[in-house]
Design an enzyme around this catalytic site. Sequence first.
Site, PDB file in Angstrom:
ATOM      1  N   GLU A  37     125.545-104.210  14.343  1.00 47.95           N
ATOM      2  CA  GLU A  37     124.775-105.349  14.794  1.00 47.95           C
ATOM      3  C   GLU A  37     123.355-104.918  15.142  1.00 47.95           C
ATOM      4  O   GLU A  37     123.120-103.822  15.621  1.00 47.95           O
ATOM      5  CB  GLU A  37     125.455-105.998  16.001  1.00 47.95           C
ATOM      6  CG  GLU A  37     126.754-106.658  15.569  1.00 47.95           C
ATOM      7  CD  GLU A  37     127.487-107.363  16.679  1.00 47.95           C
ATOM      8  OE1 GLU A  37     128.053-108.432  16.410  1.00 47.95           O
ATOM      9  OE2 GLU A  37     127.523-106.859  17.803  1.00 47.95           O
ATOM     10  N   CYS A  92     116.454-104.443  18.684  1.00 51.27           N
ATOM     11  CA  CYS A  92     117.433-103.487  19.218  1.00 51.27           C
ATOM     12  C   CYS A  92     118.286-103.019  18.046  1.00 51.27           C
ATOM     13  O   CYS A  92     118.990-103.815  17.424  1.00 51.27           O
ATOM     14  CB  CYS A  92     118.275-104.197  20.272  1.00 51.27           C
ATOM     15  SG  CYS A  92     119.586-103.169  20.944  1.00 51.27           S
ATOM     16  N   CYS A  94     131.232 -95.874  18.726  1.00 54.29           N
ATOM     17  CA  CYS A  94     130.677 -94.825  19.578  1.00 54.29           C
ATOM     18  C   CYS A  94     131.813 -93.917  20.016  1.00 54.29           C
ATOM     19  O   CYS A  94     132.918 -94.379  20.253  1.00 54.29           O
ATOM     20  CB  CYS A  94     130.005 -95.444  20.809  1.00 54.29           C
ATOM     21  SG  CYS A  94     129.126 -94.229  21.828  1.00 54.29           S
ATOM     22  N   CYS A 111     132.501 -95.380  27.151  1.00 51.12           N
ATOM     23  CA  CYS A 111     132.193 -95.822  28.512  1.00 51.12           C
ATOM     24  C   CYS A 111     132.993 -97.105  28.742  1.00 51.12           C
ATOM     25  O   CYS A 111     132.913 -98.034  27.926  1.00 51.12           O
ATOM     26  CB  CYS A 111     130.697 -96.084  28.672  1.00 51.12           C
ATOM     27  SG  CYS A 111     129.684 -94.655  28.197  1.00 51.12           S
ATOM     28  N   CYS A 125     131.608-100.794  28.386  1.00 53.33           N
ATOM     29  CA  CYS A 125     130.810-101.117  27.194  1.00 53.33           C
ATOM     30  C   CYS A 125     131.719-101.575  26.057  1.00 53.33           C
ATOM     31  O   CYS A 125     132.708-100.916  25.745  1.00 53.33           O
ATOM     32  CB  CYS A 125     130.010 -99.884  26.783  1.00 53.33           C
ATOM     33  SG  CYS A 125     129.201-100.053  25.181  1.00 53.33           S
ATOM     34  N   CYS A 155     123.203-106.712  26.117  1.00 51.75           N
ATOM     35  CA  CYS A 155     123.544-105.286  26.235  1.00 51.75           C
ATOM     36  C   CYS A 155     125.038-105.062  26.326  1.00 51.75           C
ATOM     37  O   CYS A 155     125.712-105.693  27.122  1.00 51.75           O
ATOM     38  CB  CYS A 155     123.017-104.717  27.541  1.00 51.75           C
ATOM     39  SG  CYS A 155     121.304-104.506  27.591  1.00 51.75           S
TER      40      CYS A 155
HETATM   41  N1  SAH Z   1     124.612 -95.206  23.869  1.00 54.20           N
HETATM   42  C1  SAH Z   1     123.346 -95.414  24.449  1.00 54.20           C
HETATM   43  C2  SAH Z   1     122.618 -96.615  23.896  1.00 54.20           C
HETATM   44  C3  SAH Z   1     123.402 -97.866  23.645  1.00 54.20           C
HETATM   45  S1  SAH Z   1     124.020 -98.711  25.049  1.00 54.20           S
HETATM   46  C4  SAH Z   1     123.463 -95.501  25.950  1.00 54.20           C
HETATM   47  O1  SAH Z   1     124.582 -95.533  26.456  1.00 54.20           O
HETATM   48  O2  SAH Z   1     122.431 -95.478  26.604  1.00 54.20           O
HETATM   49  C5  SAH Z   1     122.569 -99.519  25.698  1.00 54.20           C
HETATM   50  C6  SAH Z   1     122.649 -99.887  27.179  1.00 54.20           C
HETATM   51  O3  SAH Z   1     123.568-100.966  27.405  1.00 54.20           O
HETATM   52  C7  SAH Z   1     123.155 -98.734  28.042  1.00 54.20           C
HETATM   53  O4  SAH Z   1     122.383 -98.595  29.211  1.00 54.20           O
HETATM   54  C8  SAH Z   1     124.546 -99.186  28.388  1.00 54.20           C
HETATM   55  O5  SAH Z   1     125.004 -98.546  29.521  1.00 54.20           O
HETATM   56  C9  SAH Z   1     124.352-100.665  28.542  1.00 54.20           C
HETATM   57  N2  SAH Z   1     125.587-101.429  28.500  1.00 54.20           N
HETATM   58  C10 SAH Z   1     126.717-101.134  27.833  1.00 54.20           C
HETATM   59  N3  SAH Z   1     127.654-102.078  28.044  1.00 54.20           N
HETATM   60  C11 SAH Z   1     127.116-102.992  28.856  1.00 54.20           C
HETATM   61  C12 SAH Z   1     127.576-104.231  29.405  1.00 54.20           C
HETATM   62  N4  SAH Z   1     128.775-104.703  29.126  1.00 54.20           N
HETATM   63  N5  SAH Z   1     126.751-104.929  30.194  1.00 54.20           N
HETATM   64  C13 SAH Z   1     125.492-104.481  30.442  1.00 54.20           C
HETATM   65  N6  SAH Z   1     124.991-103.339  29.933  1.00 54.20           N
HETATM   66  C14 SAH Z   1     125.789-102.592  29.160  1.00 54.20           C
HETATM   67 FE1  SF4 Z   2     128.479 -95.450  23.668  1.00 57.43          FE
HETATM   68 FE2  SF4 Z   2     128.469 -97.780  24.943  1.00 57.43          FE
HETATM   69 FE3  SF4 Z   2     128.626 -95.495  26.326  1.00 57.43          FE
HETATM   70 FE4  SF4 Z   2     126.323 -96.165  25.098  1.00 57.43          FE
HETATM   71  S1  SF4 Z   2     127.294 -97.264  26.808  1.00 57.43           S
HETATM   72  S2  SF4 Z   2     127.339 -94.152  25.104  1.00 57.43           S
HETATM   73  S3  SF4 Z   2     127.124 -97.192  23.263  1.00 57.43           S
HETATM   74  S4  SF4 Z   2     130.173 -96.287  24.869  1.00 57.43           S
END
Ligand code: SAH
Ligand code: SF4
Length: 345
Positions: free
Chosen positions: A94, A107, A114, A118, A121, A337
Amino acid sequence: MNDKAIRLTGLSREEITQLLAQWDEKPFRAKQLWSWLYVKLAGEVGEMTDLSKLFRAKLEACCQPLRPTVQSQQLSSDGTIKWLLSFTDNQQVETVYIPEEERGTLCISSQVGCSLSCPFCHTGTQKLARNLTTSEIVEQVTFARAQVEAGGQRLTNIVLMGMGEPLYNYDAVVKAVRIILDGSGLAIGTRKITLSTSGIVPKMVQAGYDLGINLAISLHSVRDEVRDVLVPINKKYNLSALRQGALAYPLKSNRSITWEYVMLEGVNDSLEDAQGLVRYLSGIPSKVNLIPFNPWPGTPYRPSSAQTIKQFQDWVGKTGLVTVIRERRGEDIQAACGQLKGSRL
Ligand code: SAH
Ligand code: SF4
């Protein structure tokens, strides 16, 4: 040479020059091709009208399409656009365009899925399928820019904040960003590109030297026992290592590191968390980006209330740290995000 072996978008200037030399084409053709790819944003070889018919036929015979396939396009009520794009092997990512008054931000994704998982996410629930190639990263930009400019909008900024951990696809990302930076092509400057990482410390500092772009670090907690859960890479690069890495990052003058902090109710949103955050960041030129948690179906976390986020911002902000609450964009189309989740599994 294999049939359709070449993916033109994503080739550097040197690679285009070499390719054309191999084909015995005149050197000035390299400049023309570069310009069609990155300035005029041609969607297909047929549009490259100042190239000879013969040369175009050769390109068409040897090269893959210049664009990913659009599987779907969704327009949010706030103007945000989300595309689901697929590549030749049908893997999908996406890409999200966020228009604002003064700028238009794209973006982009760096991986399909990934590997870091996390737990808050949505992308993290999808296993890593593969890295994107340089072409696939650059094509998100050429495609989206052509698309939004045709609609009279601008694409001025890039954030590597889509699906994936960009620093786990280091070489492809660096090459792609160099192409995006090139002043005679897409020409999006170092101050307009931001790479977001979960904190792959050695690569993060190296990226600073290789690219000189802005850095955003996903912090989310300043307590190791909490960050170990929220951002599992913390077990490898803990908060102390991350702080050292941030201090070593080669910042441009008047720039700061952006710290992303997703607000999760009862997890990281207390007064002690705010005080810890301020202590953790002292001595580092920093900007804090408080991200309202965007829930997705099945998530175990709850967003902090708007009041709690505001309160947290006041606690942190009154120490002089610049603290912004990230606006939710494209929420109605699951484009905010952490809501990105490409393939339909
Ligand atoms: N992998 C990288 C970049 C992609 S995620 C990283 O983790 O930084 C981009 C941002 O979105 C990160 O700060 C991540 O922590 C945040 N993010 C992920 N899931 C989210 C959610 N459900 N709500 C708000 N922010 C989120
Ligand atoms: Fe991967 Fe999502 Fe963690 Fe970013 S926040 S490192 S995209 S699992």
